[in-house]
Design a protein around this motif. Structure first.
Motif: not given
Ligand code: SF4
Ligand code: SF4
Length: 340
Positions: A159-173
């Motif tokens: 997953s990807v969210d762009f929050v406060d100047g950084e990309y936040r990613c949850k990786v399932l694979d």
């Protein structure tokens, strides 16, 4: 497993993934919208993170990869048929939660609707993995919460969210997690962002009686709708198509067969031999579309077809609102039942 990535690091991760995958994502096309100086957000192949439109909702749906507007299925000569080649490189499609739910509807229609799977859909589907774009807020026409498509627990590789100047990613694979692990980014507990509330609400009756077919509520659409078909072209769950044979020679023995997008909202869709048409007025067409999305499909599949993405409302030149129409159906059913 979660990661926090600076923009240049996320770009590096996508470039690395780009060695293995083609990246298909929403892109802002400057000045290519319906009116002068208006942008449109639609899907395209990208090479870098900066090209991906993560903030605005896309006007068009991801389905154009799986069900292209025009797709050559095979070529034919007098004695031979050859299936059209496809690019075999796997694809990562970036999409939001409502579209992940729409994917389930597309799969149902093309892979589970009848005794045979659609091979042309299946071979594209087999190439694809999905990247979930989080939703930090609802958009103007969304009603995903009432349709139950606002959250997605599985089916994506990261997953990807762009929050406060950084990309936040949850990786399932696991394979893709290796690429993130080798990047210069800290691990963190990350969950994709989902909306919990929309401004738009719909109420769908559990049981819509057949008498709704004769209700006068559809008459309004015979006047307002101009049967342009835009609402179905942008809809991530619309699957209708038609076939075209294109002949290269006058004798009609060499050419190609194409599958092209169809629409139940346009003139001629229900034309049959002899010139008959099952649905002549635009109100009748609207009735068919709406009841397919919120009644008929559910009777077969067990869940509603519409995922509440609101794209049909965004694109309609006549400002016809699908969610408003659902609520009109609800009001009419309640009135007929004597509840109002
Ligand atoms: S009918 Fe409209 S709101 Fe529902 S899935 Fe299609 S485009 Fe989205
Ligand atoms: S986009 Fe609007 S005007 Fe066009 S076919 Fe759909 S409901 Fe009718």
């Amino acid at each position: 497993m979660g990661f926090l990535l600076k923009p240049e690091v996320f770009d590096g991760v996508l470039k690395e993934l780009g060695q293995t995958y083609r990246l298909y994502a929403p892109v802002r096309k400057k000045g290519e919208g319906r009116y002068t100086d208006v942008d449109v957000v639609r899907y395209d192949f990208v090479q870098s993170a900066g090209e991906i439109e993560l903030e605005a909702k896309s006007d068009y749906a991801f389905k154009e990869f799986l069900t292209p507007l025009s797709q050559t299925l095979f070529f034919f000569t007098e004695n031979e048929v050859k299936e059209a080649d496809i690019d075999e490189k796997p694809v990562l499609i970036f999409l939001r939660s409502c579209d992940m739910h729409a994917l389930k509807r597309l799969d149902h229609m093309y892979l589970e609707n009848g005794s045979e799977k659609d091979p042309f859909y299946e071979r594209l589907r087999d190439q694809v993995k999905f990247v979930l774009i989080g939703c930090s807020h609802s958009y103007e026409d969304c009603f995903c919460v009432d349709m139950g498509s606002n959250e997605t627990k599985e089916g994506y590789v990261f997953s990807v969210d762009f929050v406060d100047g950084e990309y936040r990613c949850k990786v399932l694979d696991d394979e893709i997690a290796k690429v993130f692990s080798e990047a210069d980014c800290p691990k963190a507990d990350v969950e994709p962002l989902f909306v919990k509330e929309n401004d738009v609400h719909v109420e769908i009756p559990d049981d819509i009686p057949l008498s709704i077919y004769k209700n006068e509520l559809w008459d309004e659409y015979s006047v307002r709708c101009v049967n342009c078909g835009r609402c179905t072209i942008v809809c991530p769950t619309c699957t209708c198509y038609t076939m075209q044979d294109v002949f290269y020679t006058d004798n009609g023995k060499v050419g190609e067969r194409r599958r092209v997008a169809g629409s139940c909202m346009i003139d001629g869709y229900t034309t049959v031999a002899g010139g008959g048409q099952y649905r002549r007025t635009n109100g009748e067409r609207m009735r068919f579309k709406v009841l397919h999305k919120i009644s008929d499909f559910k009777k077969r599949a067990g869940y509603q077809m519409c995922v509440g993405c609101g794209r049909c409302d965004m694109v309609c030149p006549e400002y016809i609102s699908f969610s408003a129409c659902i609520n009109k159906v609800n009001d009419a059913v309640r009135k007929e039942a004597g509840n109002e």
